[in-house]
Design a protein around this motif. Structure first.
Motif, short mmCIF file in Angstrom:
data_model
loop_
_atom_site.label_atom_id
_atom_site.label_comp_id
_atom_site.label_asym_id
_atom_site.label_seq_id
_atom_site.Cartn_x
_atom_site.Cartn_y
_atom_site.Cartn_z
N ARG A 139 -73.82 13.11 -11.07
CA ARG A 139 -74.82 12.36 -10.31
C ARG A 139 -74.26 10.99 -9.98
O ARG A 139 -73.49 10.42 -10.75
CB ARG A 139 -76.11 12.21 -11.13
CG ARG A 139 -76.77 13.48 -11.60
CD ARG A 139 -77.16 14.42 -10.49
NE ARG A 139 -78.02 13.82 -9.51
CZ ARG A 139 -79.11 14.37 -9.02
NH1 ARG A 139 -79.49 15.56 -9.44
NH2 ARG A 139 -79.84 13.76 -8.12
N ASP A 141 -66.01 16.18 -9.72
CA ASP A 141 -66.96 17.12 -10.32
C ASP A 141 -68.27 17.07 -9.54
O ASP A 141 -69.06 16.13 -9.70
CB ASP A 141 -67.20 16.74 -11.78
CG ASP A 141 -68.27 17.60 -12.45
OD1 ASP A 141 -68.78 18.56 -11.83
OD2 ASP A 141 -68.60 17.30 -13.61
N PRO A 142 -68.53 18.05 -8.66
CA PRO A 142 -69.72 18.00 -7.82
C PRO A 142 -71.05 18.03 -8.57
O PRO A 142 -72.08 17.74 -7.98
CB PRO A 142 -69.56 19.22 -6.92
CG PRO A 142 -68.61 20.11 -7.60
CD PRO A 142 -67.72 19.23 -8.43
N SER A 143 -71.02 18.32 -9.85
CA SER A 143 -72.27 18.29 -10.62
C SER A 143 -72.62 16.87 -11.09
O SER A 143 -73.72 16.63 -11.55
CB SER A 143 -72.19 19.23 -11.82
OG SER A 143 -71.26 18.73 -12.78
N ASP A 152 -79.56 16.99 -2.28
CA ASP A 152 -79.78 16.46 -3.62
C ASP A 152 -79.70 14.95 -3.47
O ASP A 152 -78.72 14.45 -2.88
CB ASP A 152 -78.70 16.94 -4.60
CG ASP A 152 -78.85 18.41 -4.97
OD1 ASP A 152 -79.99 18.94 -4.88
OD2 ASP A 152 -77.84 19.03 -5.34
N SER A 211 -71.97 23.83 0.51
CA SER A 211 -72.84 23.62 -0.65
C SER A 211 -73.92 22.59 -0.29
O SER A 211 -73.85 21.95 0.75
CB SER A 211 -72.03 23.14 -1.85
OG SER A 211 -71.42 21.89 -1.57
N ASP A 229 -79.70 11.01 -4.94
CA ASP A 229 -79.51 10.05 -6.02
C ASP A 229 -79.98 8.71 -5.48
O ASP A 229 -79.33 8.12 -4.60
CB ASP A 229 -78.04 9.97 -6.44
CG ASP A 229 -77.55 11.27 -7.07
OD1 ASP A 229 -78.33 11.89 -7.83
OD2 ASP A 229 -76.41 11.67 -6.80
N ARG A 250 -75.21 16.04 -0.76
CA ARG A 250 -75.73 15.01 -1.66
C ARG A 250 -75.94 13.74 -0.85
O ARG A 250 -75.12 13.39 0.00
CB ARG A 250 -74.78 14.75 -2.81
CG ARG A 250 -75.34 13.72 -3.81
CD ARG A 250 -74.60 13.70 -5.12
NE ARG A 250 -74.68 14.92 -5.88
CZ ARG A 250 -75.71 15.30 -6.63
NH1 ARG A 250 -76.79 14.55 -6.71
NH2 ARG A 250 -75.67 16.42 -7.30
N ARG A 286 -68.07 20.38 0.86
CA ARG A 286 -69.00 19.47 0.19
C ARG A 286 -69.11 18.21 1.03
O ARG A 286 -68.14 17.79 1.65
CB ARG A 286 -68.49 19.05 -1.20
CG ARG A 286 -68.52 20.13 -2.23
CD ARG A 286 -68.35 19.56 -3.63
NE ARG A 286 -66.97 19.16 -3.92
CZ ARG A 286 -66.63 18.08 -4.62
NH1 ARG A 286 -67.55 17.24 -5.08
NH2 ARG A 286 -65.37 17.80 -4.86
N TRP A 298 -68.09 12.13 -8.86
CA TRP A 298 -68.64 13.19 -8.01
C TRP A 298 -67.52 13.91 -7.24
O TRP A 298 -67.56 15.12 -7.08
CB TRP A 298 -69.67 12.62 -7.03
CG TRP A 298 -70.20 13.69 -6.12
CD1 TRP A 298 -71.21 14.57 -6.39
CD2 TRP A 298 -69.70 14.03 -4.82
NE1 TRP A 298 -71.37 15.43 -5.32
CE2 TRP A 298 -70.46 15.11 -4.34
CE3 TRP A 298 -68.70 13.51 -4.01
CZ2 TRP A 298 -70.25 15.70 -3.09
CZ3 TRP A 298 -68.47 14.09 -2.77
CH2 TRP A 298 -69.24 15.17 -2.32
#
Length: 193
Positions: free
Chosen positions: A188, A184-186, A156, A128, A158, A131, A93, A181
């Motif tokens: 935002r 928890d990679p989900s 993704d 993955s 933000d 971000r 990640r 983040w």
């Protein structure tokens, strides 16, 4: 044995000050028993791409388990070069925070880090989806990081309104959502409270 490792990479002229969000993040992750690498990259006032990418590669070699990389500012550009030419993604990640815009590479101190010549669309920054956290008011990326990097890299995004360069002068000491983040990679990324 750790099941994941966090690698936190700073930008130019940064000596990992205690009031920076990256320093706080390293402390918070370590308090939770996580393996954290937060190196002082070589010659932060006059960095060279080769020295920085060699340092990053050395840190990556020590990582165990899931490899999570958090880059700020010039480290984002260095990470693009680390990822270039690889068959396998260099991390599981990755979070890019406030990368410098194309016009910043006119500054001789960072010119060697320019991503010009890299095919951003062909880079695989992580296993993955990467971000990108950026501001709509970053003086070091007047082109807008969402357009300059987010779209071509397939990130993704933000967008943090009015957050400047997402650094200490912009009020970014502790930044709770970056810790969220990491865990928890989900999650935002949102502006600091």
């Amino acid at each position: 044995m750790w099941n994941r490792s966090f690698l936190i990479l700073h930008g130019v002229e940064n000596r990992r000050p205690a009031d920076h969000w990256q320093h706080d993040l390293a402390l918070r992750l370590r308090e939770r028993g996580e393996q954290v690498f937060y190196p002082q990259l070589p010659d932060p006032d006059r960095p060279t791409l080769q020295a920085w990418t060699e340092a990053v590669e050395a840190e990556l070699a020590m990582a165990r388990g899931e490899r999570v990389v958090i880059c700020h500012s010039l480290a984002c550009a260095a990470w693009l070069h680390v990822a270039a030419g690889r068959d396998e993604p260099p991390a599981d990640r990755v979070l890019l925070v406030a990368p410098p815009g194309p016009s910043v590479f006119d500054w001789d101190v960072v010119a060697g880090f320019t991503p010009e010549g890299l095919d951003l669309g062909a880079l695989t920054l992580a296993a993955s989806t990467p971000r990108l956290a950026c501001s709509d008011a970053d003086p070091y990326c007047p082109e807008g990081a969402a357009d300059a990097y987010g779209k071509p890299l397939g990130c993704d995004v933000d967008l943090l309104p009015g957050a400047g360069h997402i650094a200490v002068p912009d009020g970014y000491g502790p930044w709770p959502s970056v810790l969220e983040w990491c865990l928890d990679p989900s999650a935002r990324l949102v502006p600091k409270p």
